[in-house]
Design a protein around this motif. Structure first.
Motif, short mmCIF file in Angstrom:
data_model
loop_
_atom_site.label_atom_id
_atom_site.label_comp_id
_atom_site.label_asym_id
_atom_site.label_seq_id
_atom_site.Cartn_x
_atom_site.Cartn_y
_atom_site.Cartn_z
N ARG A 85 0.81 -1.22 0.00
CA ARG A 85 0.00 0.00 0.00
C ARG A 85 0.85 1.27 0.00
NH1 ARG A 85 -3.10 -1.63 5.50
NH2 ARG A 85 -2.55 -3.67 4.72
N THR A 107 -6.60 -6.44 -9.73
CA THR A 107 -5.95 -7.31 -8.74
C THR A 107 -4.59 -7.75 -9.27
OG1 THR A 107 -8.07 -8.15 -7.97
CG2 THR A 107 -6.16 -9.49 -7.48
N GLY A 108 -4.55 -8.16 -10.52
CA GLY A 108 -3.29 -8.67 -11.10
C GLY A 108 -3.29 -10.18 -11.15
N PHE A 123 -0.16 -8.46 -3.15
CA PHE A 123 -1.60 -8.43 -2.85
C PHE A 123 -1.89 -7.90 -1.44
CE2 PHE A 123 -0.93 -11.93 -5.92
CZ PHE A 123 -1.62 -11.38 -7.00
N ASP A 124 -1.19 -6.84 -1.08
CA ASP A 124 -1.43 -6.20 0.21
C ASP A 124 -2.83 -5.58 0.18
OD1 ASP A 124 -0.94 -5.08 2.72
OD2 ASP A 124 -0.03 -3.28 1.87
N LEU A 125 -3.16 -4.95 -0.95
CA LEU A 125 -4.52 -4.46 -1.17
C LEU A 125 -5.16 -5.31 -2.25
CD1 LEU A 125 -4.03 -0.56 -1.38
CD2 LEU A 125 -4.43 -1.98 0.64
N ASP A 126 -6.49 -5.29 -2.32
CA ASP A 126 -7.15 -5.88 -3.48
C ASP A 126 -7.72 -4.74 -4.32
OD1 ASP A 126 -9.69 -5.15 -2.39
OD2 ASP A 126 -9.83 -7.07 -1.32
N VAL A 128 -10.64 -3.60 -4.92
CA VAL A 128 -11.66 -2.76 -4.27
C VAL A 128 -10.98 -1.79 -3.29
CG1 VAL A 128 -13.75 -2.77 -2.86
CG2 VAL A 128 -13.35 -4.62 -4.48
N GLN A 129 -10.04 -2.31 -2.55
CA GLN A 129 -9.32 -1.47 -1.58
C GLN A 129 -8.48 -0.41 -2.29
OE1 GLN A 129 -7.38 -4.74 0.26
NE2 GLN A 129 -8.99 -5.10 1.78
N ARG A 132 -10.66 2.42 -3.27
CA ARG A 132 -10.96 3.25 -2.10
C ARG A 132 -9.75 4.09 -1.69
NH1 ARG A 132 -15.87 2.27 1.28
NH2 ARG A 132 -17.04 0.76 0.05
N GLN A 170 -18.90 -12.49 -9.22
CA GLN A 170 -18.28 -11.41 -9.98
C GLN A 170 -19.16 -10.16 -9.96
OE1 GLN A 170 -15.25 -11.49 -11.55
NE2 GLN A 170 -14.85 -13.60 -10.94
N ILE A 172 -21.28 -9.36 -7.62
CA ILE A 172 -21.20 -8.77 -6.27
C ILE A 172 -19.94 -7.91 -6.18
CG2 ILE A 172 -20.82 -9.31 -3.82
CD1 ILE A 172 -22.61 -11.78 -4.21
N LYS A 173 -18.84 -8.44 -6.73
CA LYS A 173 -17.60 -7.67 -6.67
C LYS A 173 -17.70 -6.41 -7.54
CE LYS A 173 -12.72 -8.12 -6.10
NZ LYS A 173 -11.55 -8.97 -6.13
N GLU A 175 -20.34 -4.65 -7.99
CA GLU A 175 -21.06 -3.66 -7.17
C GLU A 175 -20.15 -3.05 -6.12
OE1 GLU A 175 -25.09 -4.36 -5.65
OE2 GLU A 175 -25.13 -6.13 -6.94
N LYS A 176 -19.29 -3.88 -5.54
CA LYS A 176 -18.37 -3.35 -4.52
C LYS A 176 -17.41 -2.34 -5.14
CE LYS A 176 -17.04 -6.32 -1.01
NZ LYS A 176 -16.71 -7.60 -0.35
N LYS B 152 -4.43 -15.52 -3.71
CA LYS B 152 -3.96 -14.14 -3.56
C LYS B 152 -4.35 -13.54 -2.21
CE LYS B 152 -4.38 -13.68 -8.54
NZ LYS B 152 -5.21 -13.20 -9.66
N LEU B 154 -7.30 -12.66 -1.17
CA LEU B 154 -8.19 -11.52 -1.39
C LEU B 154 -9.32 -11.49 -0.37
CD1 LEU B 154 -8.44 -11.70 -5.28
CD2 LEU B 154 -6.87 -10.35 -3.88
N ASN B 156 -12.11 -9.21 -0.63
CA ASN B 156 -13.38 -8.63 -1.10
C ASN B 156 -14.03 -9.36 -2.26
OD1 ASN B 156 -14.11 -6.21 0.49
ND2 ASN B 156 -12.00 -5.64 0.01
N PRO B 158 -13.86 -12.66 -5.48
CA PRO B 158 -12.96 -13.37 -6.38
C PRO B 158 -12.21 -12.45 -7.34
CG PRO B 158 -15.20 -13.52 -7.18
CD PRO B 158 -15.29 -12.85 -5.83
N ARG B 194 -21.19 -8.84 0.34
CA ARG B 194 -21.30 -7.48 -0.21
C ARG B 194 -20.61 -6.46 0.67
NH1 ARG B 194 -25.06 -7.79 -4.20
NH2 ARG B 194 -26.26 -9.72 -4.11
N TYR B 196 -17.86 -4.45 2.67
CA TYR B 196 -16.48 -4.08 2.33
C TYR B 196 -15.51 -4.48 3.46
CZ TYR B 196 -12.36 -1.13 1.67
OH TYR B 196 -11.08 -0.68 1.53
N TYR B 202 -1.59 -6.26 8.75
CA TYR B 202 -0.66 -7.39 8.70
C TYR B 202 0.33 -7.37 9.86
CZ TYR B 202 -2.49 -8.84 4.24
OH TYR B 202 -3.31 -9.31 3.26
#
Ligand code: SF4
Ligand code: SF4
Lengths: 295, 214
Positions: A85, A107-108, A123-126, A128-129, A132, A170, A172-173, A175-176, B152, B154, B156, B158, B194, B196, B202
């Motif tokens: 991050r 994501t990668g 992958f410290d963040l995804d 969606v993060q 944000r 997918q 749902i993600k 929407e996130k 990974k 993750l 939030n 897939p 849904r 967040y 960590y």
């Protein structure tokens, strides 16, 4: 006021066209610069891949600077695979100071599918993060809650896979990502426009722009390979037959014709807000695809 | 729960024993026996293989639980054989190797790679289920750990690499987020998916982890 030229186009209601630029594996920028010059005035933005398929290359950030220097509109691809991050935020700050205003958050791919199989995936963040994080930096604060001396402003996007199986996780993600502040979405390569239209019925509920991913088919073998190996891609049999009928020498031309035809249909029927063309190393062909599409 | 281990390639073991002609072998009666990597049979097989490459095996033992204090007693009992050896080859997980190295000045060499802490899914099939992150989210993920079961890690949902419900890196393995989705749906708790999840802390317990309870 729009944050970027690209955001302005997105919101103008015009049919948006972006395409992908693959940076070199090495320091010879000639080919990439050639592609940039060919395309910078023909599309609304150029989107530079970030170690695509986990193969180490010249960075997306460097490619975007080259586009900027040459008068084009860059979209910075950022994956969460290689940076934690701190590094991601730092790159965003730097990109902003150099006039880069569009970011695509991904994501990668997994490290193990690339050419440095033993590397540490971060992958410290995804994704969606990361979206944000961008919105938080825009408020003048970093992810640690510390004040910034000078904030950023970006047009941020993400990707979606309309043909994944199962599809609901997918969506749902998706929407996130919308909630996290994504303004536009690039889709994984689509070939079945009927299925895509179904996805669009869902996506239309949200205040975001959707660019359909168009991947150039270059041969029967490539189509079959993608069906077998690339998640969320399904090239229908009738397109494979069409490529096969064109013969070995004609398959590439056929692929260009198919891509052009799909773009024209998407545009005419207003299936979504635009397209994102991926020619995967053959970027010079994007011009012919656009011609075939009548753009 | 078990410490899951795998025997190192024999060439690697051979290389690590390069400077030693005489070796003492120590296995473990707990995890390494259950994973069939350091039990009585594997220790005997190792002895044979070492003798086949002209090493002298001065003795061997299978310590009941190589990671506890009994190890000190067992080392004492085998003192004479150990004294004749140049090193101790340990067929236990890294905890055992660590424990042995506390009680002897002889070089202690691992014969196994310690992979993870996990459970036996079916006979001989082990899977990591917890990465001991210090801040458990299982309540929101239907008992499936996304940090461990998702390649990974993750939080939030897939990634785009999932294909037919399988993971991008292994077509045989279910995508963790497909499993989480199915179970949350079954339980009528899909709203949790849904929700967040902010970036993870960590450093809940900084490395090396250590804690004094009570
Ligand atoms: S979230 Fe996963 S890694 Fe963390 S404690 Fe729970 S099961 Fe273990
Ligand atoms: S396919 Fe599923 S389990 Fe594999 S990395 Fe992606 S989200 Fe995680």
């Amino acid at each position: 006021m729009a944050v970027s030229k690209f955001q302005e186009v997105l919101n103008s209601g015009k049919f948006v066209v972006t395409c992908e630029i693959g940076p070199p594996k090495g320091t010879n920028l000639d080919k990439m610069q050639h592609h940039i010059d060919l395309l910078k005035y023909r599309v609304d933005a150029l989107n530079v891949t970030d170690h695509q398929s986990s193969v180490m290359r010249f960075p997306s950030l460097g490619g975007c600077l080259a586009i900027k220097e040459r008068g084009g509109e860059p979209i910075l691809q950022m994956t969460c695979r290689d940076r934690n991050r701190l590094a991601l935020q730092a790159d965003l700050l730097f990109a902003y100071t150099r006039g880069i205003r569009n970011v695509l958050c991904l994501t990668g791919d997994a490290v193990v599918i690339g050419d440095h199989k033993g590397a540490k995936g971060v992958f410290d963040l995804d994704s969606v993060q990361l979206l944000r994080a961008i919105r938080q930096l825009e408020t003048g604060e970093d992810l640690g809650g510390n004040k910034l001396d000078g904030a950023v402003e970006f047009c941020a996007g993400a990707v979606v896979c309309p043909e994944a199986d199962p599809i609901e996780p997918q969506l749902i993600k998706f929407e996130k990502k919308v909630e996290a502040g994504a303004e536009f979405f690039q889709t994984q390569g689509v070939y079945d426009l009927e299925k895509f239209a179904k996805f669009m019925e869902f996506a239309r509920q949200f205040p975001v722009k959707i660019l359909a991913g168009i991947i150039l088919l270059t041969s029967v073998g490539m189509a079959k390979y993608m069906n077998a190996n690339i998640p969320g891609i399904c090239v229908p049999q009738y397109l494979i037959d069409e490529l096969a009928a064109a013969g070995k020498g004609g398959a590439l031309r056929k692929g260009i014709e198919i891509a052009g035809r799909m773009i024209a249909t998407i545009k005419k029927e207003r299936l979504c807000d635009g397209v994102h063309i991926m020619a995967i190393g053959r970027e010079e062909l994007v011009l012919e695809i656009l011609e075939a599409a009548g753009i | 729960m078990k410490s899951i281990t795998k025997q190192k390639p024999f060439e690697e073991i051979e290389r690590s024993l390069r400077r030693f002609d005489a070796v003492f072998i120590a296995g473990c009666g707990t995890c390494a026996t259950m994973t069939a990597t350091g039990g009585i049979e594997q220790v005997a097989a190792m002895q044979e293989r070492l003798e086949a490459i002209d090493k002298v095996v001065t003795g061997s033992t299978v310590i009941p639980t190589a990671c506890d204090e009994m190890t000190a007693v067992l080392l004492k009992e085998n003192e004479r054989a150990i004294r004749k050896a140049g090193c101790i080859l340990v067929m236990a997980c890294a905890l055992g190797v660590h424990r042995l190295s506390l009680y002897t000045n002889k070089p202690v060499l691992p014969a196994l790679d310690t992979l993870f802490i996990g459970v036996e899914e079916k006979p001989g099939q082990f899977r990591e289920v917890c990465a001991q992150c210090g801040q458990c989210v299982l309540g929101e993920t239907a008992g499936i750990c996304p940090l461990t079961a998702c390649h990974k890690g993750l939080l939030n949902g897939p990634c785009g690499g999932t294909n037919n419900g399988k993971c991008e890196v292994d077509k045989e393995k279910d995508c963790a987020w497909t499993l989480i989705y199915r179970r949350l749906k079954l339980q009528g708790r899909l709203d949790l998916m849904r929700q967040y999840h902010p970036p993870k802390n960590y450093q809940v317990v900084p490395r090396p982890k250590s804690i004094k309870l009570g």
